[in-house]
Design a protein around this motif. Structure first.
Motif, PDB file in Angstrom:
ATOM      1  N   ALA A  29       0.833  -1.203   0.000  1.00 13.08           N
ATOM      2  CA  ALA A  29       0.000   0.000   0.000  1.00 13.08           C
ATOM      3  C   ALA A  29       0.867   1.253   0.000  1.00 13.08           C
ATOM      4  O   ALA A  29       0.613   2.205  -0.759  1.00 13.08           O
ATOM      5  N   ALA A  30       1.906   1.280   0.844  1.00 13.58           N
ATOM      6  CA  ALA A  30       2.784   2.444   0.905  1.00 13.58           C
ATOM      7  C   ALA A  30       3.596   2.588  -0.378  1.00 13.58           C
ATOM      8  O   ALA A  30       3.844   3.705  -0.843  1.00 13.58           O
ATOM      9  N   PHE A  31       4.004   1.468  -0.948  1.00  9.89           N
ATOM     10  CA  PHE A  31       4.780   1.517  -2.198  1.00  9.89           C
ATOM     11  C   PHE A  31       3.955   2.173  -3.296  1.00  9.89           C
ATOM     12  O   PHE A  31       4.433   3.081  -4.000  1.00  9.89           O
ATOM     13  N   LEU A  32       2.713   1.732  -3.452  1.00  9.73           N
ATOM     14  CA  LEU A  32       1.874   2.245  -4.531  1.00  9.73           C
ATOM     15  C   LEU A  32       1.461   3.693  -4.288  1.00  9.73           C
ATOM     16  O   LEU A  32       1.383   4.489  -5.231  1.00  9.73           O
ATOM     17  N   ARG A  33       1.213   4.052  -3.039  1.00  5.81           N
ATOM     18  CA  ARG A  33       0.697   5.389  -2.727  1.00  5.81           C
ATOM     19  C   ARG A  33       1.817   6.407  -2.481  1.00  5.81           C
ATOM     20  O   ARG A  33       1.757   7.545  -2.967  1.00  5.81           O
ATOM     21  N   ASP A  34       2.854   6.008  -1.722  1.00  3.28           N
ATOM     22  CA  ASP A  34       3.825   6.973  -1.208  1.00  3.28           C
ATOM     23  C   ASP A  34       5.193   6.911  -1.879  1.00  3.28           C
ATOM     24  O   ASP A  34       5.991   7.842  -1.720  1.00  3.28           O
ATOM     25  N   PRO A  46       1.326   4.480 -13.311  1.00  4.69           N
ATOM     26  CA  PRO A  46       0.164   3.601 -13.462  1.00  4.69           C
ATOM     27  C   PRO A  46       0.274   2.441 -12.473  1.00  4.69           C
ATOM     28  O   PRO A  46       1.367   1.915 -12.234  1.00  4.69           O
ATOM     29  N   GLU A  47      -0.843   2.042 -11.895  1.00 10.32           N
ATOM     30  CA  GLU A  47      -0.804   1.016 -10.849  1.00 10.32           C
ATOM     31  C   GLU A  47      -0.141  -0.268 -11.324  1.00 10.32           C
ATOM     32  O   GLU A  47       0.621  -0.890 -10.568  1.00 10.32           O
ATOM     33  N   ALA A  48      -0.390  -0.658 -12.564  1.00  7.36           N
ATOM     34  CA  ALA A  48       0.212  -1.905 -13.068  1.00  7.36           C
ATOM     35  C   ALA A  48       1.734  -1.790 -13.089  1.00  7.36           C
ATOM     36  O   ALA A  48       2.438  -2.745 -12.743  1.00  7.36           O
ATOM     37  N   ALA A  93       3.568   0.253 -11.195  1.00 10.37           N
ATOM     38  CA  ALA A  93       4.026   0.316  -9.809  1.00 10.37           C
ATOM     39  C   ALA A  93       4.043  -1.062  -9.162  1.00 10.37           C
ATOM     40  O   ALA A  93       4.944  -1.383  -8.375  1.00 10.37           O
ATOM     41  N   LYS A  94       3.073  -1.915  -9.510  1.00 11.45           N
ATOM     42  CA  LYS A  94       3.036  -3.259  -8.934  1.00 11.45           C
ATOM     43  C   LYS A  94       4.191  -4.122  -9.424  1.00 11.45           C
ATOM     44  O   LYS A  94       4.707  -4.969  -8.683  1.00 11.45           O
ATOM     45  N   VAL A  95       4.616  -3.916 -10.665  1.00  9.87           N
ATOM     46  CA  VAL A  95       5.800  -4.625 -11.164  1.00  9.87           C
ATOM     47  C   VAL A  95       7.025  -4.200 -10.368  1.00  9.87           C
ATOM     48  O   VAL A  95       7.851  -5.043  -9.961  1.00  9.87           O
ATOM     49  N   LEU A  96       7.177  -2.907 -10.132  1.00  5.83           N
ATOM     50  CA  LEU A  96       8.310  -2.405  -9.356  1.00  5.83           C
ATOM     51  C   LEU A  96       8.267  -2.934  -7.927  1.00  5.83           C
ATOM     52  O   LEU A  96       9.308  -3.272  -7.339  1.00  5.83           O
ATOM     53  N   TYR A  97       7.066  -3.011  -7.366  1.00  6.31           N
ATOM     54  CA  TYR A  97       6.932  -3.562  -6.016  1.00  6.31           C
ATOM     55  C   TYR A  97       7.396  -5.014  -5.976  1.00  6.31           C
ATOM     56  O   TYR A  97       8.037  -5.448  -5.016  1.00  6.31           O
ATOM     57  N   ALA A  98       7.102  -5.751  -7.036  1.00  8.33           N
ATOM     58  CA  ALA A  98       7.460  -7.176  -7.080  1.00  8.33           C
ATOM     59  C   ALA A  98       8.967  -7.394  -7.078  1.00  8.33           C
ATOM     60  O   ALA A  98       9.436  -8.442  -6.618  1.00  8.33           O
ATOM     61  N   VAL A  99       9.751  -6.428  -7.607  1.00  3.82           N
ATOM     62  CA  VAL A  99      11.207  -6.594  -7.654  1.00  3.82           C
ATOM     63  C   VAL A  99      11.898  -5.792  -6.550  1.00  3.82           C
ATOM     64  O   VAL A  99      13.118  -5.668  -6.542  1.00  3.82           O
ATOM     65  N   GLN A 100      11.117  -5.287  -5.612  1.00  7.08           N
ATOM     66  CA  GLN A 100      11.683  -4.532  -4.495  1.00  7.08           C
ATOM     67  C   GLN A 100      12.746  -5.360  -3.779  1.00  7.08           C
ATOM     68  O   GLN A 100      12.518  -6.508  -3.409  1.00  7.08           O
ATOM     69  N   GLU A 101      13.910  -4.746  -3.577  1.00  9.76           N
ATOM     70  CA  GLU A 101      15.013  -5.426  -2.893  1.00  9.76           C
ATOM     71  C   GLU A 101      14.976  -5.065  -1.409  1.00  9.76           C
ATOM     72  O   GLU A 101      15.089  -3.891  -1.051  1.00  9.76           O
ATOM     73  N   PRO A 102      14.797  -6.033  -0.497  1.00 10.44           N
ATOM     74  CA  PRO A 102      14.798  -5.709   0.928  1.00 10.44           C
ATOM     75  C   PRO A 102      16.153  -5.153   1.367  1.00 10.44           C
ATOM     76  O   PRO A 102      17.188  -5.448   0.769  1.00 10.44           O
TER      77      PRO A 102
END
Length: 257
Positions: free
Chosen positions: A157-162, A168-170, A172-181
């Motif tokens: 939620a924070a990734f997509l919003r903040d 575009p949400e699609a 942003a969701k791809v970028l969220y999927a490859v997020q490196e901890p």
């Protein structure tokens, strides 16, 4: 140049921060560079630079994206230095978000001719960045960081919003999927030197940033005397405004825009 909050507010009131020319050689033009090294910050990996890389390569530049390990600051700086060691000739070092810490520390490398900060941290040598950030209102994304033990990441939620709120949400969701901890120890690091005190510097402020306070970005850009642009952008301006970020890097490389 040391600025306190009162001096910064006065500078903003006078419109100084919107268009700055560095006192460290930008006005005379940075040295021409054929190499660009890009470093990603938290909640990302090297792929976040893909759109900018393609544009820079089309202009004939040699581009490398560092895969920041996000473990400790010394290890992250070492990974950037290894890439800088491989460059032949003047190199523009570019950092987004947390990796401004890396640019600030590794930017003293002899191959680095110019620094570019993209909505990035820009501490002084030995400065406690967390304490500096607390002198400005806390951005919303901070509340979205979650930890699994010592491993941190941004909630969806924070990734997509903040973090990527103007994509575009699609996408942003791809970028969220490859997020490196990242490792919690990374946040405790402090720079031991500030390359922006001796190297020409450029800064792209994201005016709609919800991950780093935009006024904190303006403060750091003003303090370093950077040539500054402002973009109506989320934190990830290199993705939502790749043409503008590419233009700033080209200017830093001495190739116009």
């Amino acid at each position: 140049m040391n600025l306190n909050r009162r001096a910064f507010a006065a500078a903003l009131a006078g419109g100084v921060a919107a268009s700055l020319v560095s006192t460290r050689g930008v006005a005379a033009g940075p040295p021409a560079a054929r190499n660009v090294v890009l470093v990603h910050g938290l909640f990302a990996d090297g792929s976040c630079w893909s759109d900018v890389i393609a544009r820079l390569q089309a202009r004939g530049l040699n581009v490398t994206a560092v895969q920041n390990p996000l473990t400790t600051l010394p290890e992250a700086v070492a990974s950037a230095r290894r890439v800088l060691d491989r460059q032949s000739g003047p190199t523009v070092l570019v950092g987004h978000s947390f990796s401004g810490m890396i640019v600030t520390e590794a930017g003293v490398h002899p191959n680095v001719s110019t620094l570019v900060y993209v909505a990035a941290r820009a501490p002084d040598a030995g400065e406690d960045y967390a304490a500096l950030a607390k002198t400005f209102p806390t951005p919303p994304a901070s509340a979205g960081i979650v930890f699994d033990g010592d491993e941190g990441r941004l909630s969806e939620a924070a990734f997509l919003r903040d973090f990527a709120g103007d994509l575009p949400e699609a996408r942003a969701k791809v970028l969220y999927a490859v997020q490196e901890p990242f490792q919690k120890a990374l946040l405790a690091g402090r720079t031991t030197q500030a390359a922006w005190r001796t190297k020409p510097s450029f800064y792209a402020v994201s005016t709609e940033d919800r991950t780093i306070n935009p006024d904190l970005e303006r403060f750091m850009a003003l303090r370093m005397g950077a040539k500054t642009i402002e973009l109506k952008s989320s934190h990830v301006s290199m993705i939502s405004h790749p043409d503008a970020i590419t233009g700033l890097i080209l200017e830093a490389a001495g190739h116009g825009s």
